[in-house]
Design a protein around this motif. Sequence first.
Motif, PDB file in Angstrom:
ATOM      1  N   VAL A  10     -11.218   8.030  -1.829  1.00  0.00           N
ATOM      2  CA  VAL A  10     -10.397   8.028  -3.044  1.00  0.00           C
ATOM      3  C   VAL A  10     -11.131   8.763  -4.161  1.00  0.00           C
ATOM      4  O   VAL A  10     -10.542   9.606  -4.854  1.00  0.00           O
ATOM      5  N   ASP A  11     -12.412   8.481  -4.324  1.00  0.00           N
ATOM      6  CA  ASP A  11     -13.193   9.136  -5.378  1.00  0.00           C
ATOM      7  C   ASP A  11     -13.230  10.648  -5.167  1.00  0.00           C
ATOM      8  O   ASP A  11     -13.040  11.420  -6.113  1.00  0.00           O
ATOM      9  N   ARG A  12     -13.458  11.084  -3.930  1.00  0.00           N
ATOM     10  CA  ARG A  12     -13.506  12.517  -3.627  1.00  0.00           C
ATOM     11  C   ARG A  12     -12.152  13.176  -3.894  1.00  0.00           C
ATOM     12  O   ARG A  12     -12.083  14.285  -4.420  1.00  0.00           O
ATOM     13  N   SER A  77      -8.684  -2.943   0.588  1.00  0.00           N
ATOM     14  CA  SER A  77      -8.551  -3.784   1.774  1.00  0.00           C
ATOM     15  C   SER A  77      -8.937  -2.929   2.974  1.00  0.00           C
ATOM     16  O   SER A  77      -9.336  -1.778   2.821  1.00  0.00           O
ATOM     17  N   GLN A  78      -8.801  -3.464   4.171  1.00  0.00           N
ATOM     18  CA  GLN A  78      -9.280  -2.785   5.371  1.00  0.00           C
ATOM     19  C   GLN A  78      -8.726  -1.365   5.524  1.00  0.00           C
ATOM     20  O   GLN A  78      -9.472  -0.441   5.767  1.00  0.00           O
ATOM     21  N   ASN A  79      -7.428  -1.201   5.399  1.00  0.00           N
ATOM     22  CA  ASN A  79      -6.805   0.099   5.664  1.00  0.00           C
ATOM     23  C   ASN A  79      -6.058   0.678   4.473  1.00  0.00           C
ATOM     24  O   ASN A  79      -5.260   1.604   4.636  1.00  0.00           O
ATOM     25  N   SER A  80      -6.291   0.105   3.277  1.00  0.00           N
ATOM     26  CA  SER A  80      -5.577   0.613   2.115  1.00  0.00           C
ATOM     27  C   SER A  80      -6.363   0.354   0.832  1.00  0.00           C
ATOM     28  O   SER A  80      -7.332  -0.404   0.827  1.00  0.00           O
ATOM     29  N   ALA A  81      -5.917   1.019  -0.221  1.00  0.00           N
ATOM     30  CA  ALA A  81      -6.489   0.813  -1.554  1.00  0.00           C
ATOM     31  C   ALA A  81      -5.366   0.964  -2.559  1.00  0.00           C
ATOM     32  O   ALA A  81      -4.473   1.799  -2.385  1.00  0.00           O
ATOM     33  N   ILE A  82      -5.404   0.150  -3.594  1.00  0.00           N
ATOM     34  CA  ILE A  82      -4.451   0.255  -4.690  1.00  0.00           C
ATOM     35  C   ILE A  82      -5.260   0.536  -5.952  1.00  0.00           C
ATOM     36  O   ILE A  82      -6.154  -0.228  -6.306  1.00  0.00           O
ATOM     37  N   SER A 111      -1.538   4.200  -7.793  1.00  0.00           N
ATOM     38  CA  SER A 111      -1.551   4.983  -6.571  1.00  0.00           C
ATOM     39  C   SER A 111      -1.979   4.074  -5.429  1.00  0.00           C
ATOM     40  O   SER A 111      -2.956   3.334  -5.551  1.00  0.00           O
ATOM     41  N   GLU A 112      -1.206   4.135  -4.350  1.00  0.00           N
ATOM     42  CA  GLU A 112      -1.542   3.391  -3.138  1.00  0.00           C
ATOM     43  C   GLU A 112      -2.012   4.392  -2.094  1.00  0.00           C
ATOM     44  O   GLU A 112      -1.327   5.383  -1.835  1.00  0.00           O
ATOM     45  N   PHE A 113      -3.185   4.139  -1.537  1.00  0.00           N
ATOM     46  CA  PHE A 113      -3.762   4.994  -0.509  1.00  0.00           C
ATOM     47  C   PHE A 113      -3.825   4.215   0.798  1.00  0.00           C
ATOM     48  O   PHE A 113      -4.247   3.052   0.803  1.00  0.00           O
ATOM     49  N   SER A 114      -3.417   4.849   1.889  1.00  0.00           N
ATOM     50  CA  SER A 114      -3.579   4.276   3.228  1.00  0.00           C
ATOM     51  C   SER A 114      -4.552   5.161   3.987  1.00  0.00           C
ATOM     52  O   SER A 114      -4.606   6.379   3.765  1.00  0.00           O
ATOM     53  N   ILE A 123      -0.295   8.629   0.526  1.00  0.00           N
ATOM     54  CA  ILE A 123      -0.482   8.401  -0.909  1.00  0.00           C
ATOM     55  C   ILE A 123       0.890   8.145  -1.507  1.00  0.00           C
ATOM     56  O   ILE A 123       1.813   8.927  -1.297  1.00  0.00           O
ATOM     57  N   VAL A 124       1.007   7.041  -2.237  1.00  0.00           N
ATOM     58  CA  VAL A 124       2.233   6.736  -2.973  1.00  0.00           C
ATOM     59  C   VAL A 124       1.841   6.590  -4.436  1.00  0.00           C
ATOM     60  O   VAL A 124       1.077   5.696  -4.795  1.00  0.00           O
ATOM     61  N   ASP A 125       2.355   7.510  -5.269  1.00  0.00           N
ATOM     62  CA  ASP A 125       2.086   7.478  -6.714  1.00  0.00           C
ATOM     63  C   ASP A 125       3.301   6.896  -7.418  1.00  0.00           C
ATOM     64  O   ASP A 125       4.436   7.284  -7.138  1.00  0.00           O
TER      65      ASP A 125
END
Length: 127
Positions: A10-12, A77-82, A111-114, A123-125
């Motif tokens: 996510v940072d990159r 979480s394991q497979n995602s980030a909000i 933004s939701e990242f899987s 990515i859902v913005d």
Amino acid sequence: MSNSDNKELVDRYLVAYNAFDIDGMLAVLSPDVRFENYASGQLTDATNGIDAFRELAEKSKSLFSEREQRITKLTLSQNSAIADIAYRGQLAADIPGGPSAGTVLDLQGQSEFSFKDGKISKIVDRS
């Protein structure tokens, strides 16, 4: 993958986004990446696959003279980030029926990242 690996992805992605570095953004995405953008609950853009994502990113790049997404809160979480996002961008071009070039947009969003196979797969913005 660990949460720290996902946070690094996510940072990159955001560093590359803020620098208008499309190749850097694509480097952390899976080939079949899905992207969705919602504004006020309405789907405004969606892509399937890295080539379609590149096309949208190139188009979006020309709209802004500067832009920054900054994470104000990140939940992993394991497979995602909000990520709660503070967004600021200055328009480089007039938006038909909308704001004119030079307008500064200040938005709050999420933004939701899987993640899959060590890459960002979706990515859902939302703003």
